[in-house]
Write a protein that holds these residues in place. Structure first.
Motif, PDB file in Angstrom:
ATOM      1  N   GLU A  89       0.822  -1.203   0.000  1.00  0.00           N
ATOM      2  CA  GLU A  89       0.000   0.000   0.000  1.00  0.00           C
ATOM      3  C   GLU A  89       0.858   1.256   0.000  1.00  0.00           C
ATOM      4  O   GLU A  89       0.526   2.251  -0.661  1.00  0.00           O
ATOM      5  CB  GLU A  89      -0.937  -0.013   1.208  1.00  0.00           C
ATOM      6  CG  GLU A  89      -2.019  -1.083   1.110  1.00  0.00           C
ATOM      7  CD  GLU A  89      -2.702  -1.345   2.441  1.00  0.00           C
ATOM      8  OE1 GLU A  89      -2.498  -0.563   3.379  1.00  0.00           O
ATOM      9  OE2 GLU A  89      -3.448  -2.347   2.535  1.00  0.00           O
ATOM     10  N   ALA A  90       1.985   1.220   0.738  1.00  0.00           N
ATOM     11  CA  ALA A  90       2.893   2.371   0.774  1.00  0.00           C
ATOM     12  C   ALA A  90       3.490   2.620  -0.606  1.00  0.00           C
ATOM     13  O   ALA A  90       3.583   3.763  -1.063  1.00  0.00           O
ATOM     14  CB  ALA A  90       3.997   2.146   1.810  1.00  0.00           C
ATOM     15  N   ARG A  91       3.874   1.519  -1.293  1.00  0.00           N
ATOM     16  CA  ARG A  91       4.423   1.666  -2.648  1.00  0.00           C
ATOM     17  C   ARG A  91       3.362   2.224  -3.599  1.00  0.00           C
ATOM     18  O   ARG A  91       3.656   3.077  -4.440  1.00  0.00           O
ATOM     19  CB  ARG A  91       4.943   0.320  -3.159  1.00  0.00           C
ATOM     20  CG  ARG A  91       6.249  -0.134  -2.508  1.00  0.00           C
ATOM     21  CD  ARG A  91       6.867  -1.293  -3.274  1.00  0.00           C
ATOM     22  NE  ARG A  91       6.031  -2.486  -3.225  1.00  0.00           N
ATOM     23  CZ  ARG A  91       6.114  -3.421  -2.296  1.00  0.00           C
ATOM     24  NH1 ARG A  91       7.004  -3.295  -1.312  1.00  0.00           N
ATOM     25  NH2 ARG A  91       5.330  -4.468  -2.316  1.00  0.00           N
ATOM     26  N   ALA A  92       2.136   1.735  -3.435  1.00  0.00           N
ATOM     27  CA  ALA A  92       1.047   2.232  -4.283  1.00  0.00           C
ATOM     28  C   ALA A  92       0.800   3.713  -4.026  1.00  0.00           C
ATOM     29  O   ALA A  92       0.553   4.490  -4.964  1.00  0.00           O
ATOM     30  CB  ALA A  92      -0.222   1.427  -4.030  1.00  0.00           C
ATOM     31  N   ASP A  93       0.880   4.111  -2.747  1.00  0.00           N
ATOM     32  CA  ASP A  93       0.692   5.521  -2.406  1.00  0.00           C
ATOM     33  C   ASP A  93       1.796   6.376  -3.022  1.00  0.00           C
ATOM     34  O   ASP A  93       1.539   7.487  -3.515  1.00  0.00           O
ATOM     35  CB  ASP A  93       0.687   5.711  -0.886  1.00  0.00           C
ATOM     36  CG  ASP A  93      -0.574   5.152  -0.240  1.00  0.00           C
ATOM     37  OD1 ASP A  93      -1.564   4.926  -0.975  1.00  0.00           O
ATOM     38  OD2 ASP A  93      -0.569   4.918   0.984  1.00  0.00           O
ATOM     39  N   ILE A  94       3.040   5.861  -3.005  1.00  0.00           N
ATOM     40  CA  ILE A  94       4.159   6.601  -3.582  1.00  0.00           C
ATOM     41  C   ILE A  94       3.977   6.753  -5.092  1.00  0.00           C
ATOM     42  O   ILE A  94       4.214   7.820  -5.664  1.00  0.00           O
ATOM     43  CB  ILE A  94       5.494   5.901  -3.263  1.00  0.00           C
ATOM     44  CG1 ILE A  94       5.811   6.026  -1.763  1.00  0.00           C
ATOM     45  CG2 ILE A  94       6.623   6.493  -4.085  1.00  0.00           C
ATOM     46  CD1 ILE A  94       6.016   7.441  -1.286  1.00  0.00           C
ATOM     47  N   VAL A  95       3.558   5.668  -5.728  1.00  0.00           N
ATOM     48  CA  VAL A  95       3.322   5.723  -7.174  1.00  0.00           C
ATOM     49  C   VAL A  95       2.225   6.734  -7.492  1.00  0.00           C
ATOM     50  O   VAL A  95       2.345   7.544  -8.424  1.00  0.00           O
ATOM     51  CB  VAL A  95       2.951   4.322  -7.718  1.00  0.00           C
ATOM     52  CG1 VAL A  95       2.493   4.422  -9.169  1.00  0.00           C
ATOM     53  CG2 VAL A  95       4.143   3.379  -7.610  1.00  0.00           C
ATOM     54  N   ALA A  96       1.140   6.696  -6.694  1.00  0.00           N
ATOM     55  CA  ALA A  96       0.042   7.644  -6.913  1.00  0.00           C
ATOM     56  C   ALA A  96       0.518   9.071  -6.685  1.00  0.00           C
ATOM     57  O   ALA A  96       0.151   9.991  -7.428  1.00  0.00           O
ATOM     58  CB  ALA A  96      -1.123   7.318  -5.966  1.00  0.00           C
ATOM     59  N   LEU A  97       1.365   9.256  -5.646  1.00  0.00           N
ATOM     60  CA  LEU A  97       1.903  10.590  -5.387  1.00  0.00           C
ATOM     61  C   LEU A  97       2.793  11.041  -6.539  1.00  0.00           C
ATOM     62  O   LEU A  97       2.765  12.216  -6.939  1.00  0.00           O
ATOM     63  CB  LEU A  97       2.705  10.579  -4.080  1.00  0.00           C
ATOM     64  CG  LEU A  97       3.369  11.900  -3.686  1.00  0.00           C
ATOM     65  CD1 LEU A  97       2.317  12.989  -3.496  1.00  0.00           C
ATOM     66  CD2 LEU A  97       4.192  11.729  -2.423  1.00  0.00           C
ATOM     67  N   GLY A  98       3.572  10.094  -7.093  1.00  0.00           N
ATOM     68  CA  GLY A  98       4.412  10.428  -8.236  1.00  0.00           C
ATOM     69  C   GLY A  98       3.586  10.907  -9.424  1.00  0.00           C
ATOM     70  O   GLY A  98       3.929  11.890 -10.089  1.00  0.00           O
ATOM     71  N   ASP A  99       2.469  10.224  -9.680  1.00  0.00           N
ATOM     72  CA  ASP A  99       1.590  10.635 -10.775  1.00  0.00           C
ATOM     73  C   ASP A  99       0.996  12.012 -10.507  1.00  0.00           C
ATOM     74  O   ASP A  99       0.891  12.853 -11.415  1.00  0.00           O
ATOM     75  CB  ASP A  99       0.461   9.613 -10.954  1.00  0.00           C
ATOM     76  CG  ASP A  99       0.971   8.268 -11.450  1.00  0.00           C
ATOM     77  OD1 ASP A  99       2.087   8.242 -12.023  1.00  0.00           O
ATOM     78  OD2 ASP A  99       0.272   7.253 -11.267  1.00  0.00           O
ATOM     79  N   GLU A 100       0.610  12.231  -9.239  1.00  0.00           N
ATOM     80  CA  GLU A 100       0.031  13.531  -8.876  1.00  0.00           C
ATOM     81  C   GLU A 100       1.051  14.655  -9.044  1.00  0.00           C
ATOM     82  O   GLU A 100       0.733  15.732  -9.557  1.00  0.00           O
ATOM     83  CB  GLU A 100      -0.461  13.483  -7.425  1.00  0.00           C
ATOM     84  CG  GLU A 100      -1.066  14.796  -6.939  1.00  0.00           C
ATOM     85  CD  GLU A 100      -1.448  14.750  -5.476  1.00  0.00           C
ATOM     86  OE1 GLU A 100      -1.783  15.814  -4.920  1.00  0.00           O
ATOM     87  OE2 GLU A 100      -1.402  13.653  -4.880  1.00  0.00           O
ATOM     88  N   ILE A 101       2.298  14.380  -8.627  1.00  0.00           N
ATOM     89  CA  ILE A 101       3.330  15.408  -8.719  1.00  0.00           C
ATOM     90  C   ILE A 101       3.687  15.687 -10.182  1.00  0.00           C
ATOM     91  O   ILE A 101       3.973  16.830 -10.554  1.00  0.00           O
ATOM     92  CB  ILE A 101       4.582  14.972  -7.925  1.00  0.00           C
ATOM     93  CG1 ILE A 101       4.254  14.946  -6.428  1.00  0.00           C
ATOM     94  CG2 ILE A 101       5.747  15.910  -8.183  1.00  0.00           C
ATOM     95  CD1 ILE A 101       3.718  16.252  -5.879  1.00  0.00           C
ATOM     96  N   LYS A 102       3.675  14.654 -11.019  1.00  0.00           N
ATOM     97  CA  LYS A 102       3.931  14.877 -12.448  1.00  0.00           C
ATOM     98  C   LYS A 102       2.873  15.812 -13.024  1.00  0.00           C
ATOM     99  O   LYS A 102       3.182  16.711 -13.809  1.00  0.00           O
ATOM    100  CB  LYS A 102       3.903  13.540 -13.188  1.00  0.00           C
ATOM    101  CG  LYS A 102       5.149  12.691 -12.987  1.00  0.00           C
ATOM    102  CD  LYS A 102       5.044  11.388 -13.776  1.00  0.00           C
ATOM    103  CE  LYS A 102       6.268  10.512 -13.555  1.00  0.00           C
ATOM    104  NZ  LYS A 102       6.148   9.214 -14.282  1.00  0.00           N
ATOM    105  N   SER A 103       1.626  15.590 -12.629  1.00  0.00           N
ATOM    106  CA  SER A 103       0.547  16.447 -13.100  1.00  0.00           C
ATOM    107  C   SER A 103       0.737  17.883 -12.602  1.00  0.00           C
ATOM    108  O   SER A 103       0.544  18.849 -13.345  1.00  0.00           O
ATOM    109  CB  SER A 103      -0.793  15.892 -12.618  1.00  0.00           C
ATOM    110  OG  SER A 103      -1.857  16.759 -12.962  1.00  0.00           O
ATOM    111  N   LYS A 104       1.153  18.008 -11.331  1.00  0.00           N
ATOM    112  CA  LYS A 104       1.368  19.342 -10.775  1.00  0.00           C
ATOM    113  C   LYS A 104       2.563  20.020 -11.439  1.00  0.00           C
ATOM    114  O   LYS A 104       2.566  21.245 -11.627  1.00  0.00           O
ATOM    115  CB  LYS A 104       1.585  19.257  -9.266  1.00  0.00           C
ATOM    116  CG  LYS A 104       0.308  18.936  -8.496  1.00  0.00           C
ATOM    117  CD  LYS A 104       0.529  18.973  -6.996  1.00  0.00           C
ATOM    118  CE  LYS A 104      -0.786  18.747  -6.264  1.00  0.00           C
ATOM    119  NZ  LYS A 104      -0.640  18.795  -4.788  1.00  0.00           N
ATOM    120  N   ALA A 105       3.591  19.233 -11.796  1.00  0.00           N
ATOM    121  CA  ALA A 105       4.750  19.806 -12.472  1.00  0.00           C
ATOM    122  C   ALA A 105       4.355  20.353 -13.844  1.00  0.00           C
ATOM    123  O   ALA A 105       4.823  21.423 -14.262  1.00  0.00           O
ATOM    124  CB  ALA A 105       5.844  18.751 -12.614  1.00  0.00           C
TER     125      ALA A 105
END
Length: 219
Positions: A89-105
């Protein structure tokens, strides 16, 4: 064969929270089994001295010990699965955060492009406004020389009236560079700011003549 404790709950468990709930049930069973073992050990002591069936008590104690061992093994396995699920779940959260940050970038890049465009637009407007200021200042000098000062345009009053109005509220959390940039932009509005140099001492401001008298004019 001793039934596997909470086998259905374990079979349905998928998340760390699911496994934690099963572990809580197993811990309750383990506490109950430990209390039962203590009771049986006391019964064994009494049976040794003829108070009760020793064989029956020892058989029950053996079953209880087996149940405790199985519960402890199950708790260990469930905790291991809980940890593994939490890591997934932590890895999934990190991946989701990575996708979110890419969108924010991507959004940040678009914002900076907009800032660039607006700054360039502002510079062009400032260039054109400066040309008009210089033309009006030249005309004001001619009006003074011709004795028709009433035709003069007050550049300060014109600028302040045009730039009057509400300003956007500053966010509660703003980085130091953003605060500094905001102050620079607001200085364009402020009297005495970048676009509004302070008038000379004694010069009229917005039609109001100062009471200051230069030393050269004092008696």
């Amino acid at each position: 064969m001793t039934p596997f404790p909470h086998a259905e709950d374990l079979g349905r468990a998928r998340t760390a929270a699911d496994f934690a709930a099963v572990v809580a049930l197993l811990d309750t069973d383990l506490n109950n089994a430990a209390a039962r073992k203590q009771e049986l050990e006391q019964a064994e002591d009494r049976a040794i001295f003829g108070d009760g069936d020793l064989g029956e008590v020892r058989a029950a104690l053996t079953d209880c010990n087996a149940a405790i061992a199985l519960l402890e093994k199950t708790v260990e396995a469930a905790n291991k699965r809980r940890v593994e699920a939490a890591e997934r779940e932590a890895r999934a959260d990190i991946v989701a955060l990575g996708d979110e940050i890419k969108s924010k970038a991507a959004s940040l890049g678009e914002r900076w492009r907009t800032v660039h465009r607006l700054i360039e637009q502002l510079r062009q407007e400032l260039f054109e406004a400066d040309a008009l200021v210089r033309a009006i200042a030249t005309a004001n000098g001619l009006f003074n020389a011709a004795g028709v000062a009433d035709l003069k345009i007050n550049l300060t009053t014109t600028r302040r009236a045009a730039m009057a109005g509400p300003h956007a509220a500053v966010p509660a959390r703003l980085s130091r560079p953003a605060v500094q940039a905001d102050r620079l932009l607001l200085s364009f509005f402020s009297p005495g700011g970048a676009l509004d140099p302070r008038p000379a001492l004694g010069a009229p401001v917005e039609g109001v003549k100062s009471k200051f008298i230069p030393a050269s004019e004092r008696g």
